[in-house]
Enzyme design. Structure first.
Site, PDB file in Angstrom:
ATOM      1  N   HIS A 171      25.790  41.780 -18.787  1.00 39.41           N
ATOM      2  CA  HIS A 171      25.548  42.585 -18.544  1.00 39.41           C
ATOM      3  C   HIS A 171      26.662  43.764 -18.292  1.00 39.41           C
ATOM      4  O   HIS A 171      28.069  42.768 -17.686  1.00 39.41           O
ATOM      5  CB  HIS A 171      24.350  43.093 -17.143  1.00 39.41           C
ATOM      6  CG  HIS A 171      22.653  42.941 -17.416  1.00 39.41           C
ATOM      7  ND1 HIS A 171      22.110  41.898 -16.808  1.00 39.41           N
ATOM      8  CD2 HIS A 171      22.150  43.056 -18.491  1.00 39.41           C
ATOM      9  CE1 HIS A 171      20.980  41.599 -17.797  1.00 39.41           C
ATOM     10  NE2 HIS A 171      20.826  42.980 -18.188  1.00 39.41           N
ATOM     11  N   CYS A 258      21.914  41.825  -9.435  1.00 39.80           N
ATOM     12  CA  CYS A 258      19.570  41.691  -9.746  1.00 39.80           C
ATOM     13  C   CYS A 258      18.724  41.236  -9.315  1.00 39.80           C
ATOM     14  O   CYS A 258      17.575  40.969  -9.382  1.00 39.80           O
ATOM     15  CB  CYS A 258      19.743  40.611 -11.154  1.00 39.80           C
ATOM     16  SG  CYS A 258      21.625  39.746 -11.301  1.00 39.80           S
TER      17      CYS A 258
HETATM   18  C1  CIR Z   1      18.542  37.028 -18.205  1.00 41.92           C
HETATM   19  O1  CIR Z   1      19.062  36.486 -19.041  1.00 41.92           O
HETATM   20  O2  CIR Z   1      17.997  38.388 -18.760  1.00 41.92           O
HETATM   21  C2  CIR Z   1      18.306  36.706 -16.563  1.00 41.92           C
HETATM   22  N1  CIR Z   1      18.270  34.766 -17.029  1.00 41.92           N
HETATM   23  C3  CIR Z   1      18.646  37.352 -15.951  1.00 41.92           C
HETATM   24  C4  CIR Z   1      19.728  37.847 -15.770  1.00 41.92           C
HETATM   25  C5  CIR Z   1      20.938  38.758 -14.863  1.00 41.92           C
HETATM   26  N2  CIR Z   1      19.963  40.192 -14.634  1.00 41.92           N
HETATM   27  C6  CIR Z   1      20.782  40.760 -13.763  1.00 41.92           C
HETATM   28  O3  CIR Z   1      22.778  40.483 -13.786  1.00 41.92           O
HETATM   29  N3  CIR Z   1      20.996  42.796 -13.522  1.00 41.92           N
END
Ligand code: CIR
Length: 263
Positions: A171, A258
């Site tokens: 991201h 997140c």
């Molecule tokens: C994913 O790959 O969507 C989750 N395992 C991690 C999401 C992390 N979110 C973020 O950095 N905003």
């Protein structure tokens, strides 16, 4: 002689939404190769995260785990929130589509809401607010349609909006985070570094990449434990620090930001 640093806090947060990880957490999406997360340790680290947000002055809305969505503790990806309104996203990985439904129910009584619609895809981890500016990262999770829909909503609310390509990172905020006071954390390898020349940039080297996702919440900056150079740089900027162990979230590609939606 010590200099006096005046730090402002233009948008104080009062609330955060968090969701505890479910017993299926280890089945979530990851590219990290750091091994399987330990759910009991992840829960302890989540408790400490919640305590940190409370110390920062936030009232928490803690959602029950949802075992149908192993990544659902990463609530940030399901909405973009300001103090006045919110946008329910449309997660860009199909395995996470549907997480946003519960978040919409929680936010509906609190904020005026918009939604990102198909074929738009957008995850909150790609969206960074820096005072009156919003940056939208175009990543594997956020496409042009999602970006355009969000930009239209934000410009109607008088924000300046910039779309920036994200390369080699999950991201946008995996590599860039705004602390306030014109201070920006920026991973050395971030491909669009020149777009941020107007900021006071703290460059984060490869070995501390994970700490580029440190999080300003009111009077504190929350920093992941184990990244001493970044911690010291942020302290030098004049911020109070809270350090948190996040090993079990790093294993699943998740960072500090997140794990909550703050508004
Ligand atoms: C994913 O790959 O969507 C989750 N395992 C991690 C999401 C992390 N979110 C973020 O950095 N905003």
């Amino acid at each position: 002689m010590n200099s006096i640093i005046h730090l402002t806090n233009k948008s104080m947060f009062t609330k955060a939404i968090v969701r505890r990880p479910a017993h299926t957490y280890a089945n979530g999406i990851t590219t990290s190769n750091l091994g399987k997360p330990d759910i009991n340790l992840a829960l302890k680290q989540h408790d400490a995260y919640c305590e940190a947000l409370i110390k920062c002055g936030l009232e928490l809305i803690i959602l029950d785990p949802d075992p149908n969505f192993p990544d659902s503790c990463f609530v940030e990806d399901t909405a973009v929130v300001t103090n006045d309104f919110g946008i329910i996203t449309r997660p860009g990985d199909s395995r996470r589509l549907g997480e946003e439904v519960e978040i919409k129910k929680v936010l509906e009584p609190l904020l005026k809401l918009y939604s990102i619609n198909a074929p738009g895809k957008l995850e909150g981890g790609d969206i960074m607010q820096a005072d009156n500016n919003f940056y939208i990262g175009l990543s594997n999770r956020t496409n042009l349609s999602g970006s355009k829909q969000l930009a239209d909503i934000l410009t109607n609310h008088n924000y300046e909006v910039y779309s920036i390509p994200v390369c080699n990172l999950l991201h946008f905020k995996t590599g860039v985070n705004y602390l306030g006071d014109n201070n920006l954390l920026l991973h050395r390898e971030f491909c669009s570094k020149d777009d941020f020349k107007s900021y006071n940039r703290t460059i984060i080297d490869n070995e501390e990449e994970y700490a580029a996702n440190s999080l300003r919440v009111n009077d504190y900056v929350i920093v992941p434990k184990g990244f001493p150079k970044t911690k010291m740089s942020i302290e030098k900027l004049g911020y109070k620090i809270i350090e948190l162990e996040l090993s079990e979230y790093q294993k699943m590609d998740g960072g500090l930001s997140c794990l909550s939606l703050r508004f």
